[in-house]
Design a protein around this motif. Sequence first.
Motif, short mmCIF file in Angstrom:
data_model
loop_
_atom_site.label_atom_id
_atom_site.label_comp_id
_atom_site.label_asym_id
_atom_site.label_seq_id
_atom_site.Cartn_x
_atom_site.Cartn_y
_atom_site.Cartn_z
N GLU A 131 0.83 -1.21 0.00
CA GLU A 131 0.00 0.00 0.00
C GLU A 131 0.86 1.25 0.00
O GLU A 131 0.58 2.23 -0.71
CB GLU A 131 -0.92 -0.02 1.21
CG GLU A 131 -2.03 -1.07 1.12
CD GLU A 131 -2.77 -1.26 2.43
OE1 GLU A 131 -2.41 -0.58 3.42
OE2 GLU A 131 -3.70 -2.09 2.46
N LYS A 132 1.93 1.23 0.77
CA LYS A 132 2.85 2.37 0.82
C LYS A 132 3.52 2.59 -0.52
O LYS A 132 3.67 3.72 -0.99
CB LYS A 132 3.89 2.15 1.91
CG LYS A 132 4.84 3.32 2.11
CD LYS A 132 5.83 3.03 3.23
CE LYS A 132 6.81 4.20 3.40
NZ LYS A 132 7.81 3.92 4.48
N ALA A 133 3.91 1.49 -1.17
CA ALA A 133 4.57 1.59 -2.48
C ALA A 133 3.61 2.14 -3.53
O ALA A 133 4.00 2.93 -4.39
CB ALA A 133 5.09 0.22 -2.90
N VAL A 134 2.36 1.70 -3.48
CA VAL A 134 1.37 2.18 -4.45
C VAL A 134 1.13 3.68 -4.28
O VAL A 134 1.04 4.42 -5.26
CB VAL A 134 0.04 1.40 -4.30
CG1 VAL A 134 -1.07 2.05 -5.12
CG2 VAL A 134 0.23 -0.05 -4.74
N VAL A 135 1.07 4.14 -3.05
CA VAL A 135 0.92 5.58 -2.79
C VAL A 135 2.12 6.34 -3.35
O VAL A 135 1.97 7.39 -3.99
CB VAL A 135 0.76 5.86 -1.28
CG1 VAL A 135 0.85 7.35 -1.00
CG2 VAL A 135 -0.57 5.31 -0.78
N ALA A 136 3.32 5.79 -3.11
CA ALA A 136 4.55 6.44 -3.60
C ALA A 136 4.57 6.49 -5.12
O ALA A 136 5.18 7.40 -5.70
CB ALA A 136 5.77 5.70 -3.09
N GLY A 137 3.91 5.51 -5.77
CA GLY A 137 3.92 5.46 -7.22
C GLY A 137 2.75 6.12 -7.90
O GLY A 137 2.64 6.06 -9.13
N ARG A 138 1.88 6.76 -7.14
CA ARG A 138 0.76 7.46 -7.75
C ARG A 138 1.27 8.66 -8.55
O ARG A 138 2.25 9.30 -8.18
CB ARG A 138 -0.22 7.93 -6.67
CG ARG A 138 -1.08 6.82 -6.10
CD ARG A 138 -2.01 7.35 -5.03
NE ARG A 138 -2.80 6.27 -4.46
CZ ARG A 138 -3.41 6.33 -3.28
NH1 ARG A 138 -3.31 7.43 -2.54
NH2 ARG A 138 -4.11 5.30 -2.85
#
Length: 201
Positions: A131-138
């Motif tokens: 979830e943290k990685a997905v937020v960082a990749g938005r």
Amino acid sequence: MLDELGVPLRFSHGGSAFHSRNFRPPRYFLGKKRALFLHRDPIDTTISGYFQVTKREAWRNLFNGSVSEFIRDDKLGIVRTLRFNSMWLDAASNNEAVLVTTYESLHSDPMSELRKIANWFGVSVSNEQLEKAVVAGRFDTMKAQEATGGYEESYHHRLRPANPDDPDSFKVRKGVVGGYREYLTEDDIAFCKERILQNRA
């Protein structure tokens, strides 16, 4: 996102350079280590290449024409993209050490795709990490980071706008699946799709 997850990768365009017609063969990059090939709709990839050449690398003076002319250019356009993709997809089909993922699947289901990639490289990840990685990749997150120099230490010029006042000079430009429709005419799109069909034949 993969850096955020601690997946140990060296990122590369696989030996491709916009100023060259030639590609280094996959065996140059494929040794005993595992590899990931990221595939994207070749029309979107070609449009991204247009902005890379005309905005981010304008100083090279590689191309000065319109986007319609660019897609038809054998050295830089859709034919080149298809040739490069075919080279790597052929290599992947005969090599169990190569995993193929797509830009589109990372958009539609990033959690599942990232978990698959991390596991492929032997990295165990939790839902919280994903979830943290997905937020960082938005897109909005990355756009803001590039605009404020947040990527400077880690990525230097690779994630630095060529002109902060020109949104099309950003590496993180739009991040849209099928975004080529904003730039191409119906004739342009038909040309690209015809070349794609010819490449599959």
